[in-house]
Write a protein that holds these residues in place. Structure first.
Motif, PDB file in Angstrom:
ATOM      1  N   GLU A 147      20.151  42.655  64.490  1.00  0.00           N
ATOM      2  CA  GLU A 147      19.464  42.237  63.323  1.00  0.00           C
ATOM      3  C   GLU A 147      18.309  42.831  63.347  1.00  0.00           C
ATOM      4  O   GLU A 147      17.516  43.021  64.246  1.00  0.00           O
ATOM      5  CB  GLU A 147      19.161  40.494  63.657  1.00  0.00           C
ATOM      6  CG  GLU A 147      18.272  39.814  62.545  1.00  0.00           C
ATOM      7  CD  GLU A 147      17.597  38.716  63.235  1.00  0.00           C
ATOM      8  OE1 GLU A 147      16.407  38.896  63.701  1.00  0.00           O
ATOM      9  OE2 GLU A 147      18.023  37.542  63.279  1.00  0.00           O
ATOM     10  N   SER A 186      20.802  39.349  54.774  1.00  0.00           N
ATOM     11  CA  SER A 186      20.795  38.183  55.423  1.00  0.00           C
ATOM     12  C   SER A 186      19.606  37.284  55.177  1.00  0.00           C
ATOM     13  O   SER A 186      19.634  36.169  55.604  1.00  0.00           O
ATOM     14  CB  SER A 186      21.281  38.141  56.931  1.00  0.00           C
ATOM     15  OG  SER A 186      20.284  39.092  57.707  1.00  0.00           O
ATOM     16  N   GLU A 196      16.149  41.320  55.586  1.00  0.00           N
ATOM     17  CA  GLU A 196      16.991  41.249  56.981  1.00  0.00           C
ATOM     18  C   GLU A 196      18.246  41.675  56.964  1.00  0.00           C
ATOM     19  O   GLU A 196      18.944  41.309  55.802  1.00  0.00           O
ATOM     20  CB  GLU A 196      16.808  39.645  57.505  1.00  0.00           C
ATOM     21  CG  GLU A 196      17.643  39.506  58.845  1.00  0.00           C
ATOM     22  CD  GLU A 196      17.583  38.074  59.140  1.00  0.00           C
ATOM     23  OE1 GLU A 196      16.623  37.541  59.774  1.00  0.00           O
ATOM     24  OE2 GLU A 196      18.625  37.497  59.191  1.00  0.00           O
ATOM     25  N   LEU A 198      22.143  42.589  58.885  1.00  0.00           N
ATOM     26  CA  LEU A 198      22.838  42.646  60.103  1.00  0.00           C
ATOM     27  C   LEU A 198      23.685  43.694  60.412  1.00  0.00           C
ATOM     28  O   LEU A 198      24.678  44.112  59.457  1.00  0.00           O
ATOM     29  CB  LEU A 198      23.754  41.347  60.262  1.00  0.00           C
ATOM     30  CG  LEU A 198      23.136  40.172  60.071  1.00  0.00           C
ATOM     31  CD1 LEU A 198      23.917  38.714  60.115  1.00  0.00           C
ATOM     32  CD2 LEU A 198      21.782  39.592  60.941  1.00  0.00           C
ATOM     33  N   SER A 246      29.351  40.867  61.353  1.00  0.00           N
ATOM     34  CA  SER A 246      28.240  41.039  60.454  1.00  0.00           C
ATOM     35  C   SER A 246      28.382  40.451  59.018  1.00  0.00           C
ATOM     36  O   SER A 246      27.367  40.459  58.151  1.00  0.00           O
ATOM     37  CB  SER A 246      28.002  42.509  60.410  1.00  0.00           C
ATOM     38  OG  SER A 246      29.001  43.493  59.953  1.00  0.00           O
ATOM     39  N   ALA A 249      26.024  38.031  57.126  1.00  0.00           N
ATOM     40  CA  ALA A 249      24.911  38.298  56.570  1.00  0.00           C
ATOM     41  C   ALA A 249      24.611  37.376  55.216  1.00  0.00           C
ATOM     42  O   ALA A 249      23.714  36.814  54.777  1.00  0.00           O
ATOM     43  CB  ALA A 249      24.706  39.421  56.348  1.00  0.00           C
ATOM     44  N   TYR A 282      24.188  33.551  66.526  1.00  0.00           N
ATOM     45  CA  TYR A 282      23.447  32.400  65.607  1.00  0.00           C
ATOM     46  C   TYR A 282      24.136  30.853  65.577  1.00  0.00           C
ATOM     47  O   TYR A 282      23.825  30.071  64.871  1.00  0.00           O
ATOM     48  CB  TYR A 282      23.634  32.725  64.260  1.00  0.00           C
ATOM     49  CG  TYR A 282      22.653  33.957  63.560  1.00  0.00           C
ATOM     50  CD1 TYR A 282      21.352  34.138  64.108  1.00  0.00           C
ATOM     51  CD2 TYR A 282      22.860  34.779  62.466  1.00  0.00           C
ATOM     52  CE1 TYR A 282      20.384  35.281  63.783  1.00  0.00           C
ATOM     53  CE2 TYR A 282      22.251  35.968  61.944  1.00  0.00           C
ATOM     54  CZ  TYR A 282      21.077  36.132  62.944  1.00  0.00           C
ATOM     55  OH  TYR A 282      20.469  36.915  62.242  1.00  0.00           O
TER      56      TYR A 282
END
Lengths: 370, 151
Positions: A147, A186, A196, A198, A246, A249, A282
């Motif tokens: 991240e 994301s 942000e 990923l 990913s 995101a 997450y």
């Protein structure tokens, strides 16, 4: 001294030839000032001809999508050129459909501007900017996904959840040129000063190798965006979101955007597939969101859980889990929409499951890795 | 061996950082023309038909795609994982583009793996090029024969 005559003669001839080539290049490739008319006079830019349309537009602050940075290997920088600039090049045709070619769609990175020309681009591209961002934090989510949070400083970005940015990777190690790659954001659209991403490590990938092995907190990096039309619809339909790795995101961004915008009138089911627990991330954040928002349902599934995972959740391929849930928990009779992010193979498989359960193909939206 | 301008350009494109971070040559300093000749000799020596081998590898890649990015077991003999990334890669010989699809094939009983990509398969089929020694996607014919259990 006579042994020097031959090399000196060759050196002189080479020098003269090099100067001649440079002179011819200056004369032949000097196209002077050219005007680019964008969207029938919405903007008219004056540029020095001779370079490619993509890079000339970027010098004027107009950025077309380009996941490869103008190397002709992504096919993203499509635009309609209404002036005759010659036949389609072999470097363009692999990326264009027959309809697009008939409609004068071209790859901007392959078209040299040699005279005045007129083009058509989507209006929203006028909002795309280049940012000089600072890496605020880098966090390992799994062994191969990071991240990365960027701070835009005084700049701000306006985007809707589901859009992407291109990162500008500088030359490094044996990589001589700059490279661009696209990643879904994301981050929350409400946070105008942060981006942000990923980023999953791709074997041999120029950009992902740089991010995973070279990029550090505090580094500067160019970002170009926002781009893309993957987004949450404005209906009240139940959202079935499917992504692994990913691919999470855009869904993370969509979820936070719904919470920030107080959109609580539609259920969201998020199916997150992975092989084993070490590929999951997450989890705590998603569980917390589920607890706080009765309309959000998080369904993580492992296809091959390890013994030490002590996994008590769903198992099997995410498509099988999705099928089970549509039939047994959500209800095929409900008004459903599909949202997918991943490889073409994963998207095709999910499309099949969804359409077989009565979801019309036009109500399935996806952000494909193709 | 003397190389044509096209071959020289292809070799330049294969350097690290041009198309991929690590390139296609590994630690191999030889002209690619010599590598191609060696590939053909090695494949002949091991009794492997290039087209047949590429077809088997393509089938494995497709089997792996059924796993949607996760590893799956094929015929109880192999664990196959196919992953896809965004975008395309141009062939160093400048004859088209390939999707970024990578497959790892592990022979369960031997515990040996080979890694292929859509581009490495194209290079093998079209150009008879196995990549330089030490390259990430280098396919060693003897290892390929063992892992795939080719007769």
């Amino acid at each position: 001294m006579s042994f020097l005559i031959a090399p000196l003669t060759i050196a002189c001839i080479s020098g003269v030839l090099a100067a001649l080539i440079a002179l011819i290049d200056k004369v032949v490739n000097n196209y002077g000032e050219c005007k680019i008319d964008i969207n029938e006079g919405t903007k008219v830019e004056t540029v020095n001809g001779g370079d490619h349309l993509l890079s000339l537009l970027s010098t004027k602050g107009i950025f077309l999508p380009s996941a490869c940075g103008g190397k002709g290997s992504c096919g993203a920088c499509k635009c309609q050129v209404t002036t005759d600039v010659g036949p389609h090049l072999p470097t363009e045709t692999p990326y264009l459909t027959k309809e697009e070619m008939a409609d004068n769609v071209r790859l901007a990175c392959q078209i040299k501007v040699k005279s005045d020309l007129s083009i058509h681009i989507p209006e929203e591209l006028f909002n795309v900017k280049q940012f000089n961002a600072t890496v605020l934090s880098i966090k390992d989510l799994t062994y191969d996904i990071k991240e990365v949070v960027f701070d835009l400083g005084e700049e701000s970005i306006t985007f809707h959840s589901g859009m992407y940015v291109q990162i500008v990777v500088p030359p490094y190690a044996k990589v001589k040129g700059s490279t661009q790659r696209a990643y879904s954001m994301s981050s929350r659209p409400l946070d105008h000063n942060k981006v942000e991403l990923l980023i999953r490590l791709v074997p041999g990938g120029i950009a992902t190798t740089y991010v995973h092995e070279n990029l550090k907190e505090g580094d500067k990096m160019g970002l170009i965006g926002p781009f893309g039309d993957f987004r949450r619809s404005s209906t009240d339909s139940i959202m079935l979101c499917v992504a692994g790795g990913s691919g999470m995101a855009p869904f993370k961004s969509i979820l936070h955007d719904m919470i920030d915008s107080n959109v609580t009138n539609r259920d969201v089911w998020y199916f997150f597939g992975a092989r084993s627990l070490r590929d999951m991330f997450y989890m705590d954040e998603m569980r917390a969101l589920e607890k706080e928002n009765s309309w959000f349902h998080f369904v993580p599934a492992l296809s091959e859980p390890m013994e030490e995972d002590n996994w008590t959740g769903e198992t099997g391929l995410i498509t099988d889990v999705l099928d089970r849930f549509i039939k047994d928990s959500i209800g095929v009779e409900k008004d459903l929409e599909g949202y997918l992010c991943g490889s073409p193979g994963m998207i095709n498989a999910c499309n099949n499951v969804m359409t077989n359960n009565g979801i019309p193909i036009e109500k399935i939206y996806y952000d494909s890795f193709a | 061996m003397k190389m044509s301008p096209n071959m020289r350009k292809a070799q330049e494109n294969m350097a690290a950082g041009v198309i991929t971070a690590d390139g296609f040559l590994g630690d191999d300093k030889r002209p690619i023309q010599d590598m191609i000749v060696e590939t053909e000799e090695l494949m002949r020596h091991h009794g492997i038909d290039i087209d047949d081998a590429v077809q088997i590898l393509k089938n494995m890649m497709e089997e792996g795609r059924n796993g949607l990015g996760e590893p799956i077991t094929v015929e109880d003999k192999w664990i196959v994982q196919t992953t896809e990334a965004r975008g395309h890669l141009p062939c160093p010989f400048e004859d088209g583009i390939q999707r970024k699809i990578t497959t790892v094939i592990r022979n369960i009983s031997l515990n040996e793996s080979i890694m292929i990509s859509t581009l490495s398969l194209h290079l093998l089929k079209k150009h008879h090029f196995l990549e330089g020694k030490g390259s990430t996607f280098r396919l060693e014919p003897d290892k390929m024969k063992r892992v795939l259990e080719l007769k």
